[in-house]
Scaffold this motif. Structure first.
Motif, PDB file in Angstrom:
ATOM      1  N   UNK A  31     -10.346  -7.969 -80.199  1.00  0.00           N
ATOM      2  CA  UNK A  31     -11.140  -9.182 -79.991  1.00  0.00           C
ATOM      3  C   UNK A  31     -11.054 -10.067 -81.225  1.00  0.00           C
ATOM      4  N   UNK A  32     -11.127 -11.382 -81.046  1.00  0.00           N
ATOM      5  CA  UNK A  32     -11.040 -12.286 -82.195  1.00  0.00           C
ATOM      6  C   UNK A  32     -12.241 -12.099 -83.115  1.00  0.00           C
ATOM      7  N   UNK A  33     -12.008 -12.304 -84.422  1.00  0.00           N
ATOM      8  CA  UNK A  33     -13.077 -12.188 -85.406  1.00  0.00           C
ATOM      9  C   UNK A  33     -13.867 -13.491 -85.449  1.00  0.00           C
ATOM     10  N   UNK A  34     -15.180 -13.390 -85.278  1.00  0.00           N
ATOM     11  CA  UNK A  34     -16.052 -14.563 -85.357  1.00  0.00           C
ATOM     12  C   UNK A  34     -16.614 -14.627 -86.767  1.00  0.00           C
ATOM     13  N   UNK A  35     -16.299 -15.678 -87.481  1.00  0.00           N
ATOM     14  CA  UNK A  35     -16.743 -15.814 -88.864  1.00  0.00           C
ATOM     15  C   UNK A  35     -18.225 -16.166 -88.913  1.00  0.00           C
ATOM     16  N   UNK A  36     -18.962 -15.420 -89.709  1.00  0.00           N
ATOM     17  CA  UNK A  36     -20.393 -15.674 -89.882  1.00  0.00           C
ATOM     18  C   UNK A  36     -20.731 -15.573 -91.364  1.00  0.00           C
ATOM     19  N   UNK A  37     -21.957 -15.961 -91.697  1.00  0.00           N
ATOM     20  CA  UNK A  37     -22.480 -15.756 -93.028  1.00  0.00           C
ATOM     21  C   UNK A  37     -21.634 -16.361 -94.129  1.00  0.00           C
ATOM     22  N   UNK A  54      -9.267 -20.083 -92.770  1.00  0.00           N
ATOM     23  CA  UNK A  54      -9.787 -19.193 -91.730  1.00  0.00           C
ATOM     24  C   UNK A  54      -8.961 -17.908 -91.652  1.00  0.00           C
ATOM     25  N   UNK A  55      -7.632 -18.052 -91.813  1.00  0.00           N
ATOM     26  CA  UNK A  55      -6.752 -16.874 -91.754  1.00  0.00           C
ATOM     27  C   UNK A  55      -7.041 -15.930 -92.920  1.00  0.00           C
ATOM     28  N   UNK A  56      -7.252 -16.487 -94.111  1.00  0.00           N
ATOM     29  CA  UNK A  56      -7.546 -15.651 -95.278  1.00  0.00           C
ATOM     30  C   UNK A  56      -8.860 -14.899 -95.081  1.00  0.00           C
ATOM     31  N   UNK A  57      -9.868 -15.594 -94.573  1.00  0.00           N
ATOM     32  CA  UNK A  57     -11.173 -14.952 -94.363  1.00  0.00           C
ATOM     33  C   UNK A  57     -11.066 -13.815 -93.348  1.00  0.00           C
ATOM     34  N   UNK A  58     -10.358 -14.063 -92.245  1.00  0.00           N
ATOM     35  CA  UNK A  58     -10.194 -13.024 -91.218  1.00  0.00           C
ATOM     36  C   UNK A  58      -9.449 -11.816 -91.781  1.00  0.00           C
ATOM     37  N   UNK A  59      -8.394 -12.095 -92.558  1.00  0.00           N
ATOM     38  CA  UNK A  59      -7.620 -11.001 -93.161  1.00  0.00           C
ATOM     39  C   UNK A  59      -8.485 -10.178 -94.109  1.00  0.00           C
ATOM     40  N   UNK A  70     -22.653 -18.752-103.461  1.00  0.00           N
ATOM     41  CA  UNK A  70     -23.551 -18.153-102.472  1.00  0.00           C
ATOM     42  C   UNK A  70     -25.000 -18.553-102.735  1.00  0.00           C
ATOM     43  N   UNK A  71     -25.385 -18.549-104.010  1.00  0.00           N
ATOM     44  CA  UNK A  71     -26.766 -18.911-104.343  1.00  0.00           C
ATOM     45  C   UNK A  71     -27.059 -20.364-103.989  1.00  0.00           C
ATOM     46  N   UNK A  72     -26.140 -21.254-104.331  1.00  0.00           N
ATOM     47  CA  UNK A  72     -26.329 -22.677-104.049  1.00  0.00           C
ATOM     48  C   UNK A  72     -26.297 -22.966-102.558  1.00  0.00           C
ATOM     49  N   UNK A 124     -26.217 -13.122 -97.184  1.00  0.00           N
ATOM     50  CA  UNK A 124     -26.193 -13.214 -95.719  1.00  0.00           C
ATOM     51  C   UNK A 124     -26.119 -11.843 -95.048  1.00  0.00           C
ATOM     52  N   UNK A 125     -26.149 -10.784 -95.851  1.00  0.00           N
ATOM     53  CA  UNK A 125     -26.123  -9.430 -95.291  1.00  0.00           C
ATOM     54  C   UNK A 125     -27.524  -9.072 -94.801  1.00  0.00           C
TER      55      UNK A 125
END
Length: 573
Positions: free
Chosen positions: A6-12, A25-30, A61-63, A113-114
């Motif tokens: 299934x495709x990866x849904x990017x969150x957080x 997007x490709x780097x994040x999924x990888x 992340x903090x900002x 975001x965890x």
């Protein structure tokens, strides 16, 4: 047809990094896939790839999510409250409680975001949580420091009195006290130390833990990717306390130190995951050596694609497993992954309409829906006795842990001939020699030919870490290893092990299987009926297009999965 992931849904945090063009997007999924594969956090994976520095990522992340940013260099580890959060939660979720004010708890995280980690903290502490974003690498060092501080009390145990020889009454009293697991017991340094050893082993994907007493020192070793490595030398004086603690939680007799014992224990990590340990004790000159084998039930549900079969090998195995009757044998030395292969086949067959029974010594992984029996030779419950009982209970599939003797082999073959699918293991070097081993046991050739439908030989080889580097290997060395002249055309690249922090400087991380999958063809059946030997069968297997273990390993070298040195070591027989 292979299942489509299934495709990866990017969150957080991953989604935020992509939206702000810090990652594609490709780097994040990888990175998400790699983090899951390495059993680490997404933030750790981003930093490991050196795409973004830890400090920059923490500030972002903090900002982005409106939480305060804090530099952990400014805090003294000794003032951090250490008993608020469960050590298992600290290690698995990479969180640290920084301070507590009233009913509010300030928690350091590298990924705000965890939400699952935050929810677990709220549930465990029953307090409101204030998130503080910190750098992931500094967080990891702080967690390690806290663990070391908590276990520093071990050195003090060397001066404590400890009764080495228990009477039965004392042993029962101590066992009961440990089973109650009061707060005082849980806070004992030896208990916390053992817990850390077990959790570190699970997090590092260790297969076995060795506790070994000697005259002048005591050491603990992990078997990681098939190689033993020393990881600690605790004070010699705690060896008996550590041994007794392990025996109590494994339901063994702590007063008995003269004979070997076998037991089991379970460590619950979360609502959805528990790890079983098979525990074996052995009296030595200077105390009891204890080996704990880690049995992760998830290894049986990884699926056949994760085991390393080549496409045509997987097809042969799946076709054989789906047949209504016959015998499938898996062979290889101890520790070659035979059990996982058998359980993977059982998992494929485990459906509501199929009756599956197994006889094992002992059952290593619990499979819901499968009737599993532990053989007990002392009680008279042998493999052959269990098999006879199975045949009276209308089985569709039977799994025998190992065919050790003629009686077990004869019953298993009879079951395969009378409409049952039988799976089992035999200890031989390769697939062809398995057939001659059965003949040497006293099985008639026509019974072998009419029952055995496929044999799989296997080994486990180490997988190259991501730090691998290309290497040029002389053509003469490649030819000696088994490559053909036409393969030396420059169309593929060999790699060598290097070593980095991720793989603990070994150059390898994880293992995969190499296989010889040999179906019993008509030509092979004729050789068996004519009392052919292993060499005759091996020659026919080659003519049938069956790759031996070395050839299967060389194919993995061509794909860049492992090194030539590793394959030569694993298949050098």
């Amino acid at each position: 047809m292979a299942a489509i992931s299934p495709p990866i849904i990017l969150t957080g945090l991953a989604r935020a990094l992509v939206s702000q063009h810090w990652l594609t997007e490709e780097e994040a999924e990888s990175m998400i896939k790699q983090a899951k594969s390495n059993n680490e956090s997404f933030v750790t994976q981003v930093i490991d790839t050196k795409k973004i520095k830890a400090a920059k990522l923490a500030e972002f992340a903090a900002t982005q999510f409106g939480f305060p940013y804090f530099n952990l260099n400014a805090i003294d580890p000794d003032v951090i409250p250490k008993k608020i959060l469960d050590p298992k939660l600290v290690l698995s979720r990479r969180v640290v409680a920084l301070y507590q004010r009233g009913n509010r708890l300030a928690v350091a995280v590298s990924d705000p975001t965890n939400l699952q980690a935050i929810d677990e903290i709220k549930f465990q502490t029953n307090q409101a949580v204030d998130i503080i974003v910190v750098e992931d690498d500094k967080l990891g060092k702080l967690i390690a420091q806290i663990s070391e501080t908590e276990n520093s009390a071990l050195s003090e145990l060397a001066t404590e009195e400890f009764e080495l020889d228990f009477t039965n009454d004392e042993a029962i009293a101590l066992a009961k006290a440990n089973e109650l697991e009061t707060q005082d017991v849980d806070d004992a340094p030896v208990v916390r130390y053992l817990q850390k050893i077990l959790l570190d082993a699970i997090n590092d994907n260790v297969s076995d833990i060795h506790f070994e007493p000697y005259e002048k020192f005591y050491r603990i070793r992990y078997r990681l990717d098939g190689i033993l490595r020393e990881i600690a030398q605790p004070p010699l004086a705690i060896k008996d306390k550590l041994s007794s603690r392990i025996k109590v939680i494994s339901k063994l007799d702590i007063s008995e130190k003269r004979v070997p014992q076998d037991g089991r224990m379970k460590l619950v990590l979360s609502k959805n995951r528990a790890i079983d340990f098979r525990v074996s004790t052995l009296p030595t000159l200077y105390g009891e050596k204890i080996v704990m084998r880690i049995l992760d039930p998830t290894s049986a549900t990884l699926g056949i694609d994760a085991l390393g079969y080549e496409p045509h090998q997987k097809e042969l195995l799946l076709n054989a497993v789906q047949r209504p009757y016959g015998m499938i044998l898996v062979t290889g030395p101890t520790g070659s992954g035979k059990t996982v292969s058998l359980y993977t086949c059982l998992n494929i067959l485990n459906k509501p309409g199929i009756n599956i029974s197994t006889a094992e010594d002992p059952a290593e992984i619990n499979l819901p829906g499968v009737n599993q029996v532990n053989v007990n030779d002392k009680a008279g419950l042998t493999f052959s006795v269990a098999l006879k009982s199975f045949l009276r209970q209308d089985p569709d599939v039977i799994m025998v842990g190992e065919i050790r003797d003629l009686e077990t082999a004869e019953i298993a073959i009879k079951a395969a001939q009378t409409g049952h699918m039988v799976l089992s293991t035999v200890h031989t070097n390769d697939a062809p020699s398995t057939l001659t081993r059965l003949m040497n046991m006293g099985i008639a050739p026509f019974n072998i030919a009419s029952s055995v439908i496929l044999i799989t030989a296997q080994r486990l080889a180490r997988r190259l870490c991501k730090c691998k580097q290309p290497v040029e290997i002389p053509a003469a060395a490649l030819l000696r290893a088994g490559f053909q002249e036409e393969e030396l055309d420059g169309s593929w690249q060999a790699y060598r092990a290097v070593g980095c922090e991720s793989c603990k400087d070994t150059g390898y991380k994880g293992r995969f299987g190499i296989y010889q999958v040999m179906p019993i063809t008509d030509a092979m059946t004729r050789i068996i009926l004519n009392n052919g030997n292993a060499m005759d069968i091996a020659d026919q297997a080659r003519r049938d297009g069956v790759n031996d273990l070395r050839r299967s390993g060389l194919n993995k070298v061509k794909l860049g999965i492992t090194s030539l040195e590793e394959i030569e070591s694993v298949t050098n027989e």
